[in-house]
Each structure stands twice: as structure tokens, then as C-alpha cells.
Write an enzyme that holds these catalytic residues in place. Structure first.
Site, PDB file in Angstrom:
ATOM      1  N   LYS A   1       0.825  -1.082   0.081  1.00  0.00           N
ATOM      2  CA  LYS A   1      -0.065   0.087   0.093  1.00  0.00           C
ATOM      3  C   LYS A   1       0.895   1.316   0.195  1.00  0.00           C
ATOM      4  O   LYS A   1       0.580   2.210  -0.453  1.00  0.00           O
ATOM      5  CB  LYS A   1      -0.958  -0.035   1.223  1.00  0.00           C
ATOM      6  CG  LYS A   1      -2.146  -1.047   0.845  1.00  0.00           C
ATOM      7  CD  LYS A   1      -3.241  -0.568   1.861  1.00  0.00           C
ATOM      8  CE  LYS A   1      -4.558  -1.529   1.216  1.00  0.00           C
ATOM      9  NZ  LYS A   1      -5.580  -1.476   2.190  1.00  0.00           N
TER      10      LYS A   1
ATOM     11  N   LYS B   1      -5.219  -8.563  -6.463  1.00  0.00           N
ATOM     12  CA  LYS B   1      -6.639  -8.607  -5.942  1.00  0.00           C
ATOM     13  C   LYS B   1      -7.500  -7.600  -6.523  1.00  0.00           C
ATOM     14  O   LYS B   1      -7.332  -6.514  -6.612  1.00  0.00           O
ATOM     15  CB  LYS B   1      -6.341  -9.253  -4.553  1.00  0.00           C
ATOM     16  CG  LYS B   1      -6.277  -7.738  -3.618  1.00  0.00           C
ATOM     17  CD  LYS B   1      -6.538  -8.194  -2.033  1.00  0.00           C
ATOM     18  CE  LYS B   1      -6.757  -7.042  -1.421  1.00  0.00           C
ATOM     19  NZ  LYS B   1      -7.529  -6.810  -0.157  1.00  0.00           N
TER      20      LYS B   1
ATOM     21  N   LYS C   1     -11.278  -2.464  -3.583  1.00  0.00           N
ATOM     22  CA  LYS C   1     -11.999  -1.147  -3.678  1.00  0.00           C
ATOM     23  C   LYS C   1     -11.395   0.089  -4.175  1.00  0.00           C
ATOM     24  O   LYS C   1     -11.858   0.936  -4.666  1.00  0.00           O
ATOM     25  CB  LYS C   1     -12.559  -0.863  -2.167  1.00  0.00           C
ATOM     26  CG  LYS C   1     -13.639  -1.953  -1.606  1.00  0.00           C
ATOM     27  CD  LYS C   1     -13.914  -1.114  -0.172  1.00  0.00           C
ATOM     28  CE  LYS C   1     -13.964  -2.061   0.766  1.00  0.00           C
ATOM     29  NZ  LYS C   1     -13.010  -2.310   1.652  1.00  0.00           N
TER      30      LYS C   1
END
Ligand code: AQP
Length: 332
Positions: free
Chosen positions: A111, A194, A197
């Protein structure tokens, strides 16, 4: 007593990965365990969120939980920021967890990306807050997707170190519950990433609120390879996009990927995608419609969260009180 805790971030539209990897399993567990399901808004702000969008997404995720089949009376459904125990215990765990442990967390690396120096401290310490989420209720079981397994191991390490440091046997070591064939649903645009959102590409995911037409279009455009479906799942190893679509069909039909391969062996992906669309629409359309209905009554959703927070707080309060006493802090 066995107690389940799990959380979901209000960071955007709920998608098929959240449904197959989490929500559906939560629904299956609700009558077996005493369950707390938390909309983890404090986790969400580890990456910047537009405040109005965060407020809206918190209610939308709540609608998603209920529309998927979670009963707000038999489960505790609440948002994290309404129960201060999470942030209080997270601070104690910031002082228990070791830097070296956090340095190993792959999700932070993913991230934070290349610009690690610019990531928030909250993003780095995210797993400590997750440990607090679980242990504030002495939860024993945590349903998680594969992607969260490393964080759960860290929560166990924190519980163990706390117990050792203070010479107590206070926190249980929570067990992961990884269920079902679709523990990791991948992006429709890239079978190695993956479904998420926060992926900027809308075409990468099927949202739980997508219309039948949107679902059909996204599946039609989903990346595949030119080959037909194989007759065995063993032949999917080097075909990540094909494996993903077959895995999704399997999860939506309570089959395994091998059974799906046998059923469609030799078919072209264009035909398979039509069957997959039918499955996805039949599962998601009623949930999406129920979410839309629930979102028309935001007061009701807020009330669910307020009542859930009161019930959650009542469990966490004595656990926090005793934790503070063990540490030598004074509280209340
Ligand atoms: N692609 C996925 N496949 C299977 N399970 C998934 N989950 C998320 N994505 C997939 C599971 O959904 C639960 C809630 O996840 P989350 O929203 O708290 O955080 P996340 O894992 O970081 O989900 P996203 O969609 O990727 O959100 P962003 O983009 O905000 O980071 C978890 O149990 C998770 O395993």
C-alpha cells in the site's frame, strides 16, 4: 466462549471479493458463534478519505452487511470510531509490538508503494489497531481472507508478548478462519492483482451494487487468454485470468474449480462468460436491490450502528479496564 470478530473498511464500493471472501462466510457463521462485525472507519483513514464519502461509505457498508444476510439483532454490527476501546488498546499495543515485526508486513509495503517515506504512521501501525480490534473483545476466531493472514499472526504475537511481558494469561491467541474456495478473488483486468475497492479501474471489479447490465459488461470485457477451458484445474496454473473467472464461478455455485473445468471443458470463454454472468447476477442482484432499499433509510442504518456500538462497548469496557490495571495505568 467462542467469539468472532471481523472488520471491513468503508473505503469505497463493496465488491465481489468482499462478498465471496468475507461477507458470505460471516453470514454462515452468525448462528454458530457470538459475532461482532465492525465497519473499520479508523482503519480507513490510514489512507486519506474525503469526509463526506467516508460518512456515506460507512452507511453503505452497513447496508451491504445487512443485505448480505447478517441479522443486526443476533450479531453486533457497529462502526469502530464509536467505541473508544479500539484506539485506547491500540496505543498499548503500539508499545508492545516491535518495529521489526511491522517491518515485515507485506500489506504496508504494497500500500505504501515506492513512496514509503510519505505513508502515514497510521498505515504502518495498522496491524496494531487490528490486534486491538480483536483483543478488545477477547475474540477467539477471526474470519479473514488470505491477504489478512499475516496481520492475524501479528495479533497473536502481540497477545503472546503482552501475556509474557506482564506474566499473565490474559489475552487469547485468536485463530484465523479461512473459508471457502474464493479466499482471494483477483482483478478482472489483471489476474495477478487482488480485486480491490481502491483500484482506480472500475472495470477491475464487480461491485455489489452493479446493475445486471454493468455486471454483464464487466464480465464480457474481463481479461482472458485465447484458449478454451481446460478439463482440469491443474492446467490453470499459468493462466491467472482464466483461473480467476473459473474460481469465481465455482464460489458462486458452491463447486470447486476442478468441477467447473469438467462442466465446461472445451468451451470458449465467450460462452463461459455468459454462464458466469448469469450466476453473478442471480447472486448479486437481490443483494444490490436490498442495499439500495436500506440506503433510503439512513436513520435506520445509523441506529443499527449506534445500538451495535453500545453492545460492543459493554463487552470491551471491562476488558480494557482490566488491561489498564495489568499495565499499571489508571482508568475511570
Ligand atoms: N479480492 C478479495 N478476495 C477475497 N477477499 C477479499 N477481501 C477483500 N478483498 C478481497 C476480504 O474482505 C474483507 C474486508 O476487507 P477490507 O475492506 O477491510 O480491506 P481490504 O482487504 O484491503 O479490501 P480492499 O477491497 O482491497 O480494500 P482497499 O482497496 O480499501 O484496501 C477482508 O476479510 C478481506 O480479506
Amino acid at each position: 466462549m467462542n467469539r468472532v470478530f471481523s472488520g471491513i473498511q468503508p473505503t469505497g464500493d463493496l465488491h465481489l471479493g468482499n462478498y465471496l471472501g468475507a461477507l458470505r462466510n460471516w453470514v454462515r457463521m452468525q448462528h454458530e458463534y457470538s459475532c461482532l462485525y465492525c465497519v473499520v472507519d479508523l482503519h480507513a483513514i490510514t489512507m486519506w478519505q474525503e469526509p463526506d464519502a467516508l460518512r456515506h461509505n460507512t452507511l453503505e457498508v452497513t447496508a451491504g452487511l445487512i443485505a448480505s444476510g447478517l441479522d443486526p439483532k443476533s450479531n453486533i454490527i457497529f462502526n469502530q470510531s464509536r467505541v473508544p476501546a479500539h484506539a485506547e488498546l491500540a496505543w498499548i499495543f503500539n508499545c508492545v509490538a516491535r518495529l521489526g515485526w511491522l517491518n515485515r508486513m507485506t500489506q504496508f509495503k504494497d500500500k505504501a508503494g515506492k513512496n514509503r517515506e510519505n505513508a502515514s504512521v497510521g498505515l504502518y501501525a495498522y496491524p496494531n489497531l487490528m490486534a486491538a480490534d480483536i483483543l478488545a473483545y477477547k475474540a477467539t476466531h477471526v474470519p479473514v481472507g488470505e491477504d489478512q493472514k499475516q496481520h492475524l499472526e501479528l495479533a497473536r504475537d502481540i497477545a503472546q508478548k503482552f501475556n509474557n511481558d506482564y506474566g499473565v494469561n490474559y489475552f487469547p491467541l485468536p485463530e484465523p478462519v479461512i473459508q471457502g474456495p474464493a479466499t482471494r478473488v483477483m482483478s478482472l483486468r489483471d489476474g495477478t492483482k487482488k480485486m480491490s475497492k481502491s483500484d482506480p479501474s472500475e472495470a477491475s471489479r464487480i461491485n455489489m451494487t452493479d446493475s445486471a447490465d454493468d455486471i454483464a459488461q464487466k464480465i464480457r470485457r474481463a481479461k482472458t487468454d485465447p484458449d478454451a477451458l481446460p478439463d482440469s484445474a491443474n492446467d490453470l496454473e499459468t493462466r491467472p485470468e482464466a483461473a480467476n473467472l473459473i474460481g469465481i464461478y465455482a464460489a458462486l455455485s458452491d463447486m470447486n474449480s476442478d468441477e467447473v473445468c469438467k462442466k465446461f471443458a472445451g468451451a470458449q470463454f465467450s460462452a463461459f462468460k455468459e454462464a458466469l454472468t448469469e450466476r453473478a447476477v442471480s447472486v448479486l442482484a437481490p443483494i444490490g436491490a436490498e442495499m439500495a432499499r436500506l440506503l433510503e433509510n439512513q436513520d435506520y442504518l445509523d441506529q443499527v450502528l449506534i445500538e451495535g456500538a453500545a453492545r460492543a462497548g459493554a463487552i470491551a469496557e471491562p476488558i480494557l479496564h482490566e488491561t489498564f490495571r495489568i499495565v499499571g495505568l489508571r482508568r475511570g
